[in-house]
Design a protein around this motif. Structure first.
Motif, mmCIF file in Angstrom:
data_model
loop_
_atom_site.group_PDB
_atom_site.id
_atom_site.type_symbol
_atom_site.label_atom_id
_atom_site.label_comp_id
_atom_site.label_asym_id
_atom_site.label_seq_id
_atom_site.Cartn_x
_atom_site.Cartn_y
_atom_site.Cartn_z
ATOM 1 N N ASN A 30 0.846 -1.199 0.000
ATOM 2 C CA ASN A 30 0.000 0.000 0.000
ATOM 3 C C ASN A 30 0.880 1.248 0.000
ATOM 4 N N LEU A 31 0.684 2.102 -0.986
ATOM 5 C CA LEU A 31 1.605 3.227 -1.168
ATOM 6 C C LEU A 31 1.570 4.201 0.007
ATOM 7 N N VAL A 32 0.388 4.375 0.632
ATOM 8 C CA VAL A 32 0.316 5.287 1.778
ATOM 9 C C VAL A 32 1.058 4.688 2.963
ATOM 10 N N LEU A 34 1.931 12.544 -4.827
ATOM 11 C CA LEU A 34 2.105 11.572 -5.905
ATOM 12 C C LEU A 34 1.093 10.435 -5.779
ATOM 13 N N VAL A 35 0.838 10.005 -4.535
ATOM 14 C CA VAL A 35 -0.116 8.909 -4.338
ATOM 15 C C VAL A 35 -1.499 9.321 -4.833
ATOM 16 N N ARG A 54 -2.172 11.415 -7.206
ATOM 17 C CA ARG A 54 -2.189 11.403 -8.677
ATOM 18 C C ARG A 54 -2.126 9.963 -9.201
ATOM 19 N N ILE A 55 -1.416 9.092 -8.478
ATOM 20 C CA ILE A 55 -1.387 7.683 -8.901
ATOM 21 C C ILE A 55 -2.793 7.104 -8.809
ATOM 22 N N TYR A 113 -4.580 5.413 -11.928
ATOM 23 C CA TYR A 113 -4.726 3.957 -11.943
ATOM 24 C C TYR A 113 -5.978 3.461 -11.226
ATOM 25 N N ILE A 156 -0.932 -2.142 -9.719
ATOM 26 C CA ILE A 156 -0.623 -1.169 -10.777
ATOM 27 C C ILE A 156 0.549 -1.609 -11.638
ATOM 28 N N GLU A 177 2.107 -3.020 -14.748
ATOM 29 C CA GLU A 177 1.616 -3.205 -16.108
ATOM 30 C C GLU A 177 2.800 -3.515 -17.001
ATOM 31 N N PRO A 178 2.551 -4.008 -18.208
ATOM 32 C CA PRO A 178 3.671 -4.396 -19.066
ATOM 33 C C PRO A 178 4.641 -3.235 -19.273
#
Lengths: 493, 118
Positions: free
Chosen positions: B28-30, B94-95, B97-98, B102, B110, B112-113
């Motif tokens: 979890n980014l937070v 940033l989180v 906006r992410i 996404y 999140i 992805e190739p």
């Protein structure tokens, strides 16, 4: 006199202009300010370099507080060289930025780009000029925080995750650095680099100082993307706007290498660093691993920005290899590669910036036949590529020659062999691009592509030209690099 | 120098390891940002602990004050706290906006190739 305050102006002018850009808001006005400041900074850096080569190191007490207590700015040959590199890249990249930023960043956010660029410049210049280890941390964070923002401005949404990962890794690195600084302060009671250098030998064999060295090494290695702490770099370079990639690739990691040199050869200069800890084998093995892994992975990349990012990891390996020799020739090789790599990588990334402007892609398949359609851009790319390989008459040759010489001086034949061998890997990935761009026909029915505008081509060719010029006549750069290396190893700071 | 005498340093190490572990292990980014904060705070405690002088007071010029703690690390940490706040603010920005881009803030959702025309 104003000349006496050049070291302060070097940092303060970009710092003050950053909020100015924020207030101006209009992209054109902000661009003009950034351009003027970049050129001014270059002029200051050049006059500092001249002053230092004639009269020796310059010391500038901030606010007139005497050195060990107050913060001291100290410019010596290495610092002045790094100042010139950073400001020169900034001065050349800024004319390019006008068109490229207008193309890649929304115009209502362009002024923020220039604000962040100026803050990043402030931080990078501050690192190169300061003589205080904690002040270095503050500048490191100024430059890092602004570069996270710059990277997140990329068009692709993956720029956001790249910036986030860089932020996490970068903050861990910077915090490690602060732990190291704290431990040194515990044992010596000073933060001034010159003062630390005289006090450290007395306590060098304590476990606290060993731990400090370990934390400083790991923290700075994260910042300079030494293998295997490089994982933040490929995505950050790939998804950042072209201008940002060109600027950061040529300056940010270089300045981190400079900070590394500072810690190892100035702060720990009086300590026989390579006696108290097995730093030579550790650094050397990691540098060599970085050279091979970076180049090998670069071969398999189809996104050219990512390919060059991996090649950067390899090139950072050469720099660290140079300083791990701990000899004058080796360190000079590392320093000159720092300069040379800044030239060639910025030329390469600027050329890719032109490609992005016209094609909108840097995927290798998109470049088919581009050698005929954008001849000047691709020629600049080829010059940069040849320099990456280390072909004679380019700057890459000079630095590799020096590194090989340093290895032979120590009698380490296998290392010299590995340097040459890893250069061969560069041949493969550069050749892939050359083959696609020159020997494949353009795809059927593709839209006509014209050459990039002069404002973008000229900076690209200044860098490409410089990487030929300093490859043919390297006396000036060699003299500065050698002088700097001798100063770091022999002369007391 | 007993175990209790080094209490602060034990806390520093424990906090540092907890923070570092959260940064590495959590998806979890937070939570990663929070871990980063804990990690930084441990360094703040480290600096403040080492500047404490036994029996010392605040460094104020006044009659009768002879022993005082070293104020410099406190000042350094004030700076470091500011840097930490800026880092946290930027990371959370940033989180946000992410999440906009996404629709998730879980790192493993999140991915992805890596390879495409971009």
């Amino acid at each position: 006199m104003i000349a006496a305050h050049l070291p302060a102006l070097q940092v303060v002018v970009p710092l003050i202009s950053a909020p100015l850009c924020l207030l101006l808001r209009r992209p054109g006005a902000a661009w003009t300010v950034a351009l003027a400041v970049s050129w001014f900074a270059l002029a200051v850096a050049l006059s500092l370099l001249i002053e230092v080569s004639i009269g020796g190191p310059v010391s500038y007490p901030i606010g007139d507080w005497a050195a060990p207590w107050g913060i001291e700015y100290r410019v010596d040959q290495v610092g002045a060289l790094v100042l010139v590199i950073v400001t020169a890249i900034g001065a050349v990249v800024m004319p390019f930025a006008g068109a490229s930023v207008a193309h890649e960043i929304a115009s209502d956010r362009a002024y923020l780009f220039y604000t962040m660029y100026l803050l990043c410049l402030t931080g990078l210049l501050g690192i190169a000029i300061t003589g205080d280890v904690f002040n270095l941390f503050v500048f490191l964070e100024i430059s890092s925080l602004s570069s996270y923002v710059l990277i997140s401005m990329g068009q692709d949404r993956r720029a956001l995750t790249a910036a986030y990962n860089y932020l996490v890794m970068g903050t861990v690195g910077a915090t490690f650095y602060v732990i190291g600084v704290g431990m040194m302060y515990m044992m010596t009671g000073t933060l001034n680099m010159a003062d630390l250098a005289t006090r450290l030998p007395a306590v060098a064999d304590t476990r606290t100082i060993l731990m400090a060295l370990a934390f400083l090494t790991v923290g700075l290695s994260l910042k300079l993307a030494l293998f295997p702490l490089h994982t933040w770099l490929p995505n950050a370079y790939t998804y950042a706007p072209s201008v940002v990639t060109a600027f950061l690739a040529a300056t940010a990691t270089k300045v981190a290498v400079y900070a590394f040199i500072r810690v190892y050869f100035t702060v720990f200069g009086e300590v026989d660093l390579f006696e108290i800890a097995p730093m030579v084998p550790i650094l050397m093995v990691l540098a060599l691993a970085g050279m091979f892994v970076g180049s090998a992975v670069a071969i398999f990349q189809n996104n050219l920005k990512r390919m060059l990012a991996y090649s950067s990891i390899a090139q950072i390996g050469y720099m660290v290899l140079g300083l791990s020799f701990a000899s004058v020739t080796g360190l000079a090789g590392g320093i000159i590669h720092l300069f040379n790599h800044a030239l060639m990588k910025s030329a390469l990334f600027l050329a890719l910036g032109c490609v992005v402007l016209r094609l909108g892609t840097v995927h290798i398949d998109g470049l088919r036949g581009l050698g005929r359609r954008m001849p000047l851009t691709m020629a600049a790319f080829v010059v940069g590529g040849l320099s990456l390989i280390g072909v004679p008459l380019t700057v890459g040759f000079i630095s590799k020659w020096y590194l090989v010489q340093a290895a032979l001086e120590k009698g380490w034949w296998p290392i010299a062999g590995l340097i040459v061998l890893s250069s061969l890997l560069a041949v493969i990935y550069v050749w892939r691009v050359v083959e696609i761009a020159y020997f494949r026909p353009a795809p059927e029915g593709s839209a006509a592509v014209e050459e990039a505008p002069i404002f973008m081509l000229a900076p690209t060719w200044i860098m490409a030209g410089a990487s030929i010029y300093f490859g043919i006549d390297a006396t000036a750069t060699l003299e500065v690099a050698r002088g700097a290396a001798e100063f770091l190893i022999k002369g007391a700071p | 120098m007993d175990v209790l005498g080094l209490f602060n340093y034990w806390i520093v190490i424990v906090l540092m390891m907890i923070g570092f572990y959260i940064v590495i292990s959590h998806g979890n980014l937070v939570k990663k940002v929070v871990g980063l904060n804990v990690f930084q705070v441990s360094v703040f405690v480290f600096f403040i602990s080492m500047s404490k002088v036994r029996g010392g007071t605040a460094p104020i010029l006044e009659e009768g004050i002879e022993v005082y703690s070293n104020p410099l690390p406190h000042v350094l940490i004030l700076t470091a706290i500011v840097v930490g706040v800026a880092t946290t603010a930027l990371a959370l920005g940033l989180v946000v906006r992410i999440r906009d881009a996404y629709g998730t803030i879980e790192a493993d959702e999140i991915i992805e190739p890596e390879e495409d025309g971009a």
